[in-house]
Design a protein around this motif. Structure first.
Motif, PDB file in Angstrom:
ATOM      1  N   ARG A  33      60.573  61.072  26.623  1.00  0.00           N
ATOM      2  CA  ARG A  33      60.582  62.449  26.165  1.00  0.00           C
ATOM      3  C   ARG A  33      59.935  63.365  27.191  1.00  0.00           C
ATOM      4  N   VAL A  34      60.392  64.619  27.178  1.00  0.00           N
ATOM      5  CA  VAL A  34      59.824  65.605  28.088  1.00  0.00           C
ATOM      6  C   VAL A  34      59.438  66.828  27.287  1.00  0.00           C
ATOM      7  N   GLY A  35      58.715  67.729  27.973  1.00  0.00           N
ATOM      8  CA  GLY A  35      58.384  68.986  27.335  1.00  0.00           C
ATOM      9  C   GLY A  35      57.183  68.888  26.412  1.00  0.00           C
ATOM     10  N   ARG A  36      56.504  67.740  26.337  1.00  0.00           N
ATOM     11  CA  ARG A  36      55.318  67.589  25.523  1.00  0.00           C
ATOM     12  C   ARG A  36      54.112  67.558  26.457  1.00  0.00           C
ATOM     13  N   PRO A  37      52.994  68.107  26.057  1.00  0.00           N
ATOM     14  CA  PRO A  37      51.836  68.208  26.970  1.00  0.00           C
ATOM     15  C   PRO A  37      51.432  66.881  27.566  1.00  0.00           C
ATOM     16  N   ARG A  59      62.868  63.764  33.773  1.00  0.00           N
ATOM     17  CA  ARG A  59      63.689  64.832  33.236  1.00  0.00           C
ATOM     18  C   ARG A  59      65.158  64.576  33.534  1.00  0.00           C
ATOM     19  N   HIS A  60      65.433  64.105  34.743  1.00  0.00           N
ATOM     20  CA  HIS A  60      66.810  63.807  35.104  1.00  0.00           C
ATOM     21  C   HIS A  60      67.371  62.719  34.201  1.00  0.00           C
ATOM     22  N   SER A  61      66.568  61.702  33.924  1.00  0.00           N
ATOM     23  CA  SER A  61      67.009  60.613  33.066  1.00  0.00           C
ATOM     24  C   SER A  61      67.288  61.110  31.662  1.00  0.00           C
ATOM     25  N   VAL A  62      66.394  61.930  31.124  1.00  0.00           N
ATOM     26  CA  VAL A  62      66.571  62.452  29.772  1.00  0.00           C
ATOM     27  C   VAL A  62      67.787  63.360  29.711  1.00  0.00           C
ATOM     28  N   ARG A  63      67.997  64.166  30.736  1.00  0.00           N
ATOM     29  CA  ARG A  63      69.166  65.042  30.766  1.00  0.00           C
ATOM     30  C   ARG A  63      70.452  64.229  30.658  1.00  0.00           C
ATOM     31  N   GLY A  64      70.517  63.119  31.383  1.00  0.00           N
ATOM     32  CA  GLY A  64      71.694  62.270  31.304  1.00  0.00           C
ATOM     33  C   GLY A  64      71.868  61.656  29.926  1.00  0.00           C
ATOM     34  N   GLN A  65      70.767  61.262  29.314  1.00  0.00           N
ATOM     35  CA  GLN A  65      70.832  60.682  27.978  1.00  0.00           C
ATOM     36  C   GLN A  65      71.264  61.722  26.951  1.00  0.00           C
ATOM     37  N   ILE A  66      70.740  62.938  27.088  1.00  0.00           N
ATOM     38  CA  ILE A  66      71.125  64.014  26.177  1.00  0.00           C
ATOM     39  C   ILE A  66      72.601  64.354  26.356  1.00  0.00           C
ATOM     40  N   LEU A  67      73.069  64.385  27.597  1.00  0.00           N
ATOM     41  CA  LEU A  67      74.481  64.658  27.860  1.00  0.00           C
ATOM     42  C   LEU A  67      75.355  63.621  27.181  1.00  0.00           C
ATOM     43  N   GLY A  82      83.600  76.173  17.261  1.00  0.00           N
ATOM     44  CA  GLY A  82      83.332  77.545  16.877  1.00  0.00           C
ATOM     45  C   GLY A  82      81.894  77.823  16.521  1.00  0.00           C
ATOM     46  N   GLN A  83      81.102  76.787  16.281  1.00  0.00           N
ATOM     47  CA  GLN A  83      79.698  76.957  15.913  1.00  0.00           C
ATOM     48  C   GLN A  83      78.839  77.141  17.157  1.00  0.00           C
ATOM     49  N   VAL A  84      77.827  78.004  17.046  1.00  0.00           N
ATOM     50  CA  VAL A  84      76.897  78.243  18.144  1.00  0.00           C
ATOM     51  C   VAL A  84      75.637  77.416  17.924  1.00  0.00           C
ATOM     52  N   TYR A  85      75.207  76.719  18.970  1.00  0.00           N
ATOM     53  CA  TYR A  85      74.005  75.888  18.900  1.00  0.00           C
ATOM     54  C   TYR A  85      73.051  76.337  19.991  1.00  0.00           C
ATOM     55  N   SER A  86      71.785  76.477  19.636  1.00  0.00           N
ATOM     56  CA  SER A  86      70.775  76.864  20.623  1.00  0.00           C
ATOM     57  C   SER A  86      70.146  75.621  21.232  1.00  0.00           C
ATOM     58  N   ALA A  87      69.711  75.752  22.476  1.00  0.00           N
ATOM     59  CA  ALA A  87      69.061  74.627  23.159  1.00  0.00           C
ATOM     60  C   ALA A  87      67.768  74.211  22.456  1.00  0.00           C
ATOM     61  N   PRO A  88      66.923  75.146  22.011  1.00  0.00           N
ATOM     62  CA  PRO A  88      65.709  74.723  21.311  1.00  0.00           C
ATOM     63  C   PRO A  88      65.999  73.950  20.030  1.00  0.00           C
ATOM     64  N   ALA A  89      67.009  74.387  19.260  1.00  0.00           N
ATOM     65  CA  ALA A  89      67.337  73.698  18.016  1.00  0.00           C
ATOM     66  C   ALA A  89      67.838  72.285  18.293  1.00  0.00           C
ATOM     67  N   LEU A  90      68.692  72.142  19.300  1.00  0.00           N
ATOM     68  CA  LEU A  90      69.188  70.808  19.645  1.00  0.00           C
ATOM     69  C   LEU A  90      68.067  69.957  20.239  1.00  0.00           C
ATOM     70  N   GLY A  91      67.164  70.601  20.985  1.00  0.00           N
ATOM     71  CA  GLY A  91      66.030  69.866  21.528  1.00  0.00           C
ATOM     72  C   GLY A  91      65.174  69.282  20.420  1.00  0.00           C
ATOM     73  N   ARG A  93      66.202  68.521  17.505  1.00  0.00           N
ATOM     74  CA  ARG A  93      67.003  67.464  16.885  1.00  0.00           C
ATOM     75  C   ARG A  93      66.869  66.145  17.632  1.00  0.00           C
ATOM     76  N   PHE A  94      66.804  66.221  18.953  1.00  0.00           N
ATOM     77  CA  PHE A  94      66.719  65.018  19.765  1.00  0.00           C
ATOM     78  C   PHE A  94      65.288  64.640  20.137  1.00  0.00           C
ATOM     79  N   GLY A  95      64.335  65.495  19.815  1.00  0.00           N
ATOM     80  CA  GLY A  95      62.947  65.186  20.129  1.00  0.00           C
ATOM     81  C   GLY A  95      62.582  65.416  21.571  1.00  0.00           C
ATOM     82  N   VAL A  96      63.211  66.414  22.222  1.00  0.00           N
ATOM     83  CA  VAL A  96      62.914  66.744  23.612  1.00  0.00           C
ATOM     84  C   VAL A  96      62.749  68.246  23.729  1.00  0.00           C
ATOM     85  N   SER A  97      62.330  68.704  24.912  1.00  0.00           N
ATOM     86  CA  SER A  97      62.234  70.140  25.143  1.00  0.00           C
ATOM     87  C   SER A  97      63.635  70.731  25.304  1.00  0.00           C
ATOM     88  N   ALA A  98      63.695  72.047  25.330  1.00  0.00           N
ATOM     89  CA  ALA A  98      64.993  72.719  25.452  1.00  0.00           C
ATOM     90  C   ALA A  98      65.596  72.570  26.838  1.00  0.00           C
TER      91      ALA A  98
END
Length: 262
Positions: A33-37, A59-67, A82-91, A93-98
């Motif tokens: 996980r990233v984005g946590r202190p 971060r690169h590894s997590v980005r690939g996993q999220i993709l 048609g639905q709009v999703y924000s990066a923070p909301a999806l983050g 959902r997956f337990g990572v930063s935006a």
């Protein structure tokens, strides 16, 4: 081969790094996980000269996993056209930063899967039957002549070596796992076309294949029988290629593309 529609019902998308067919938690493993202190301590210079900094690699590894997870969610219809999703909301959902979510979504935008909505996030692209038919036509124009040429030149043992890849599509179809099936299907096609020795051809066909797997707007519920029928075509195609039965190869590939409805 192609995906016909989004499966009925919604399940949590694969957790990044979890293999297909394994129940997922929808969260990235704690160690990645990233984005946590506590994860960013290394970024503050608390590493030695003999130990290179890790945050950028993580971060690169997590980005690939999220993709990977987002692509699975697209195929399964969990991300609604048609639905709009924000990066923070999806983050969340997956337990990572935006940040890794936003980077993964930017990649999907370049592939045409989503559209950037300024100050809001990303809208999942809406596709209709016409677009899918156009993709099928283009894929047939590329893959049919290539497979016919390969059928004349590739020895039987090379085709037999692809049998496990065909079997993997059958296994995924048997449990109705659309995301796993989509990946196995793409791997099978890529392996076949790789025998042509043309990297540009493989890359273009791979992109078209991925686009053809995204669900239609308001498409019918996916059925396990559809996946099983498509998977059976892989086995039949290998048999025809081994036998160098060009008529059957051409009929199978053309029917597969033109007969697909999602």
């Amino acid at each position: 081969m192609e995906q016909r529609s989004a499966r009925e019902g919604v399940r949590p998308p694969y957790a990044p790094g979890v293999s297909a067919g394994t129940p997922a938690t929808g969260r990235v493993p704690e160690q990645t996980r990233v984005g946590r202190p506590q994860d960013m301590d290394g970024a503050r210079g608390e590493h030695t000269h003999s130990e290179p900094p890790a945050p950028r690699v993580i971060r690169h590894s997590v980005r690939g996993q999220i993709l990977q997870a987002l692509r699975a969610a697209l195929v399964d219809g969990e991300l609604t056209p048609g639905q709009v999703y924000s990066a923070p909301a999806l983050g969340a959902r997956f337990g990572v930063s935006a940040t890794p979510v936003r980077e993964a979504m930017q990649q999907l935008a370049t592939e045409g899967a989503v559209e950037v909505v300024p100050n809001r996030g990303f809208r999942v692209s809406e596709r209709g039957p016409r677009e899918l038919a156009e993709l099928a036509e283009v894929r047939a124009l590329i893959e049919v002549p290539v497979m016919l040429r390969l059928a004349r030149t590739v020895p039987a043992d090379r085709w037999s070596a692809l049998r496990p890849l065909a079997d993997a599509t059958v296994t995924a179809a048997a449990v109705g796992d659309r995301a796993s099936y989509a990946e196995c299907d793409r791997i099978f096609h890529r392996a076949v076309l790789t025998l042509a020795g043309n990297e540009q051809l493989v890359a273009i066909a791979d992109e078209l294949h991925r686009r053809a797997q995204w669900p239609l707007v308001a498409g019918p519920a996916g059925r396990r029988a559809d996946l099983l029928a498509d998977a059976a075509e892989h086995t039949a195609l290998l048999d025809a290629l081994i036998a160098q039965d060009l008529a059957v190869v051409q009929a199978l590939v053309r029917e597969h593309f033109t007969g697909a409805d999602g």
